[in-house]
Scaffold this motif. Structure first.
Motif, PDB file in Angstrom:
ATOM      1  N   ASN A   6       1.646  15.036  62.320  1.00 28.54           N
ATOM      2  CA  ASN A   6       0.877  15.095  63.560  1.00 28.54           C
ATOM      3  C   ASN A   6       0.519  13.708  64.072  1.00 28.54           C
ATOM      4  O   ASN A   6       0.453  13.479  65.284  1.00 28.54           O
ATOM      5  N   SER A   7       0.291  12.759  63.163  1.00 26.17           N
ATOM      6  CA  SER A   7      -0.069  11.410  63.571  1.00 26.17           C
ATOM      7  C   SER A   7       1.058  10.761  64.375  1.00 26.17           C
ATOM      8  O   SER A   7       0.817  10.153  65.425  1.00 26.17           O
ATOM      9  N   GLU A   8       2.307  10.902  63.884  1.00 24.23           N
ATOM     10  CA  GLU A   8       3.440  10.327  64.604  1.00 24.23           C
ATOM     11  C   GLU A   8       3.658  11.036  65.933  1.00 24.23           C
ATOM     12  O   GLU A   8       3.972  10.397  66.950  1.00 24.23           O
ATOM     13  N   ARG A   9       3.471  12.349  65.955  1.00 21.39           N
ATOM     14  CA  ARG A   9       3.652  13.076  67.216  1.00 21.39           C
ATOM     15  C   ARG A   9       2.561  12.702  68.217  1.00 21.39           C
ATOM     16  O   ARG A   9       2.816  12.607  69.421  1.00 21.39           O
ATOM     17  N   ASP A  10       1.365  12.463  67.729  1.00 23.44           N
ATOM     18  CA  ASP A  10       0.294  12.016  68.624  1.00 23.44           C
ATOM     19  C   ASP A  10       0.614  10.659  69.236  1.00 23.44           C
ATOM     20  O   ASP A  10       0.339  10.411  70.422  1.00 23.44           O
ATOM     21  N   LEU A  11       1.187   9.747  68.428  1.00 24.60           N
ATOM     22  CA  LEU A  11       1.604   8.440  68.952  1.00 24.60           C
ATOM     23  C   LEU A  11       2.640   8.612  70.051  1.00 24.60           C
ATOM     24  O   LEU A  11       2.574   7.961  71.098  1.00 24.60           O
TER      25      LEU A  11
ATOM     26  N   LYS B   5       9.868  19.590  63.625  1.00 21.26           N
ATOM     27  CA  LYS B   5      10.301  19.257  64.979  1.00 21.26           C
ATOM     28  C   LYS B   5      11.663  18.576  65.016  1.00 21.26           C
ATOM     29  O   LYS B   5      11.995  17.936  66.001  1.00 21.26           O
ATOM     30  N   ASP B   6      12.449  18.709  63.941  1.00 20.06           N
ATOM     31  CA  ASP B   6      13.731  18.028  63.909  1.00 20.06           C
ATOM     32  C   ASP B   6      14.775  18.947  63.300  1.00 20.06           C
ATOM     33  O   ASP B   6      14.445  19.898  62.587  1.00 20.06           O
ATOM     34  N   LEU B   7      16.041  18.649  63.594  1.00 15.86           N
ATOM     35  CA  LEU B   7      17.142  19.459  63.108  1.00 15.86           C
ATOM     36  C   LEU B   7      18.125  18.604  62.327  1.00 15.86           C
ATOM     37  O   LEU B   7      18.217  17.397  62.527  1.00 15.86           O
ATOM     38  N   VAL B   8      18.857  19.266  61.453  1.00 16.62           N
ATOM     39  CA  VAL B   8      19.989  18.641  60.777  1.00 16.62           C
ATOM     40  C   VAL B   8      21.087  19.692  60.699  1.00 16.62           C
ATOM     41  O   VAL B   8      20.810  20.893  60.601  1.00 16.62           O
ATOM     42  N   THR B   9      22.324  19.258  60.787  1.00 17.56           N
ATOM     43  CA  THR B   9      23.444  20.192  60.731  1.00 17.56           C
ATOM     44  C   THR B   9      24.367  19.841  59.576  1.00 17.56           C
ATOM     45  O   THR B   9      24.307  18.749  59.017  1.00 17.56           O
ATOM     46  N   GLU B  10      25.247  20.796  59.260  1.00 23.48           N
ATOM     47  CA  GLU B  10      26.251  20.500  58.246  1.00 23.48           C
ATOM     48  C   GLU B  10      27.169  19.377  58.700  1.00 23.48           C
ATOM     49  O   GLU B  10      27.768  18.671  57.878  1.00 23.48           O
ATOM     50  N   VAL B  11      27.245  19.154  60.015  1.00 23.89           N
ATOM     51  CA  VAL B  11      28.067  18.065  60.544  1.00 23.89           C
ATOM     52  C   VAL B  11      27.463  16.712  60.181  1.00 23.89           C
ATOM     53  O   VAL B  11      28.187  15.769  59.831  1.00 23.89           O
ATOM     54  N   ASP B  12      26.109  16.598  60.259  1.00 20.26           N
ATOM     55  CA  ASP B  12      25.442  15.365  59.838  1.00 20.26           C
ATOM     56  C   ASP B  12      25.842  14.991  58.418  1.00 20.26           C
ATOM     57  O   ASP B  12      26.214  13.836  58.139  1.00 20.26           O
TER      58      ASP B  12
ATOM     59  N   VAL C 235      14.260  -1.721  80.374  1.00 22.53           N
ATOM     60  CA  VAL C 235      13.291  -1.786  79.279  1.00 22.53           C
ATOM     61  C   VAL C 235      13.130  -0.395  78.681  1.00 22.53           C
ATOM     62  O   VAL C 235      13.212   0.613  79.386  1.00 22.53           O
ATOM     63  N   LEU C 236      12.927  -0.358  77.364  1.00 27.72           N
ATOM     64  CA  LEU C 236      12.877   0.893  76.609  1.00 27.72           C
ATOM     65  C   LEU C 236      11.680   0.855  75.675  1.00 27.72           C
ATOM     66  O   LEU C 236      11.361  -0.192  75.105  1.00 27.72           O
ATOM     67  N   PHE C 237      11.028   2.019  75.489  1.00 24.31           N
ATOM     68  CA  PHE C 237       9.823   2.094  74.665  1.00 24.31           C
ATOM     69  C   PHE C 237       9.984   3.165  73.589  1.00 24.31           C
ATOM     70  O   PHE C 237      10.341   4.303  73.883  1.00 24.31           O
ATOM     71  N   TYR C 238       9.705   2.785  72.325  1.00 28.46           N
ATOM     72  CA  TYR C 238       9.657   3.728  71.217  1.00 28.46           C
ATOM     73  C   TYR C 238       8.285   3.639  70.549  1.00 28.46           C
ATOM     74  O   TYR C 238       7.815   2.528  70.264  1.00 28.46           O
ATOM     75  N   ALA C 239       7.687   4.780  70.261  1.00 28.54           N
ATOM     76  CA  ALA C 239       6.395   4.786  69.583  1.00 28.54           C
ATOM     77  C   ALA C 239       6.553   4.402  68.117  1.00 28.54           C
ATOM     78  O   ALA C 239       5.700   3.749  67.540  1.00 28.54           O
ATOM     79  N   PHE C 240       7.618   4.837  67.494  1.00 25.96           N
ATOM     80  CA  PHE C 240       7.939   4.472  66.118  1.00 25.96           C
ATOM     81  C   PHE C 240       9.435   4.673  65.945  1.00 25.96           C
ATOM     82  O   PHE C 240      10.096   5.293  66.787  1.00 25.96           O
ATOM     83  N   SER C 241       9.986   4.139  64.881  1.00 24.61           N
ATOM     84  CA  SER C 241      11.433   4.251  64.712  1.00 24.61           C
ATOM     85  C   SER C 241      11.802   4.125  63.241  1.00 24.61           C
ATOM     86  O   SER C 241      11.036   3.621  62.427  1.00 24.61           O
TER      87      SER C 241
ATOM     88  N   ASN D 103       6.956  14.236  71.339  1.00 23.25           N
ATOM     89  CA  ASN D 103       6.500  15.329  70.488  1.00 23.25           C
ATOM     90  C   ASN D 103       7.375  15.465  69.251  1.00 23.25           C
ATOM     91  O   ASN D 103       7.669  16.564  68.788  1.00 23.25           O
ATOM     92  N   ILE D 104       7.793  14.323  68.698  1.00 26.26           N
ATOM     93  CA  ILE D 104       8.573  14.329  67.457  1.00 26.26           C
ATOM     94  C   ILE D 104       7.850  13.477  66.415  1.00 26.26           C
ATOM     95  O   ILE D 104       6.861  12.815  66.701  1.00 26.26           O
ATOM     96  N   GLY D 105       8.364  13.496  65.218  1.00 28.37           N
ATOM     97  CA  GLY D 105       7.762  12.722  64.138  1.00 28.37           C
ATOM     98  C   GLY D 105       7.588  13.581  62.903  1.00 28.37           C
ATOM     99  O   GLY D 105       7.623  14.814  62.967  1.00 28.37           O
ATOM    100  N   LYS D 106       7.359  12.916  61.780  1.00 26.44           N
ATOM    101  CA  LYS D 106       7.252  13.624  60.504  1.00 26.44           C
ATOM    102  C   LYS D 106       5.911  14.326  60.329  1.00 26.44           C
ATOM    103  O   LYS D 106       5.771  15.190  59.485  1.00 26.44           O
TER     104      LYS D 106
END
Length: 255
Positions: free
Chosen positions: A163-168, A37-44, A207-213, A158-161
């Motif tokens: 299913n557990s992180e995506r569920d959070l 569910k994530d991308l990386v580019t040659e620019v990164d 205010v801002l909310f993150y499930a994990f970071s 719907n991101i994360g490494k």
């Protein structure tokens, strides 16, 4: 250690990286999947290499933790933590909300934080105990204490490494949209920590909310928010980045 000089250097590294990102933003570049569910580019990768090379010219014995290449460890008490392109998916879709994040630590304590958003020419920075700034002007979190007027934000969902992180992620989104959003004015999803946390620090978001970071996403921003007078609190797996107002009422939504 002259932290004022380190801050100046960190801002320079971020600005040089931002110039590179802007040049590449309008070009074709290679995109790969990083997980399901994530991308990386040659620019990164190229931007990270640029920042690391710049750091090592002056601070060759310091530790570096980088999002793409991992740990570059020495026995130093100082560590640089870098996200060379925060908001990669925005970047790949032509959405100009992306940036460079750099933090600097001594023995695990964040001393310096820099968020550079090149597409909108904004550089946020903080030095511990010296306040937070946007383009050299002092900033502070909002003084809004009326929850019904709050602008709230969340990270992407719907991101994360796994299913557990995506569920959070998705559970938090469900709670916010069903229970908290109706109590506030607007809910924003910007898709980049470099903007999310900087906008809390400068009063644009209440205010801002993150499930994990990840540390490269939030360490600099936490310093920005705290130096701007805000608060960062943890409830289980969720982090709340806030102006410090109405926290008890907000926390009750999730408890």
């Amino acid at each position: 250690m002259d932290y004022e000089k380190v801050l100046k250097d960190a801002i320079q590294y971020a600005n040089e990286a931002g110039e590179y990102l802007l040049k590449q933003f309008y070009e074709d570049f290679k995109i790969d999947l990083k997980g399901s569910k994530d991308l990386v580019t040659e620019v990164d990768y190229a931007c990270e290499k640029l920042i690391i090379e710049n750091i090592k010219k002056t601070y060759k014995n310091h530790n570096i933790i980088a999002e793409e290449s991992g740990k570059h460890e020495t026995d130093s008490e100082y560590t640089w933590i870098i996200d060379p392109l925060d908001g990669t998916i925005n970047f790949t879709r032509g959405i100009p909300i992306f940036g460079v994040i750099i933090s600097f630590e001594k023995n695990g304590e964040t001393i310096i934080g820099v968020h550079h958003l090149p597409a909108i020419n904004q550089t946020y920075y903080a030095l511990k105990g010296k306040g937070a700034f946007l383009n050299d002007k002092p900033i502070s979190v909002s003084n809004n204490d009326n929850l019904s007027n709050f602008i709230i934000g969340t990270g992407d969902f719907n991101i994360g490494k796994n299913n557990s992180e995506r569920d959070l992620d998705n559970k938090l989104l469900s709670t916010i949209t069903s229970s908290l959003s109706p109590m506030t004015m607007r809910t924003k999803i910007l898709g980049a920590a470099c903007a999310d946390l900087a906008f809390v620090a400068s009063g644009k978001i209440d205010v801002l909310f993150y499930a994990f970071s990840n540390p490269w996403d939030v360490k600099a921003g936490i310093l920005l928010i705290e130096e701007a007078g805000g608060k960062v609190v943890q409830i289980g797996d969720m982090t709340i980045f806030s102006n410090g107002q109405n926290l008890d009422e907000i926390k009750n939504v999730f408890i």
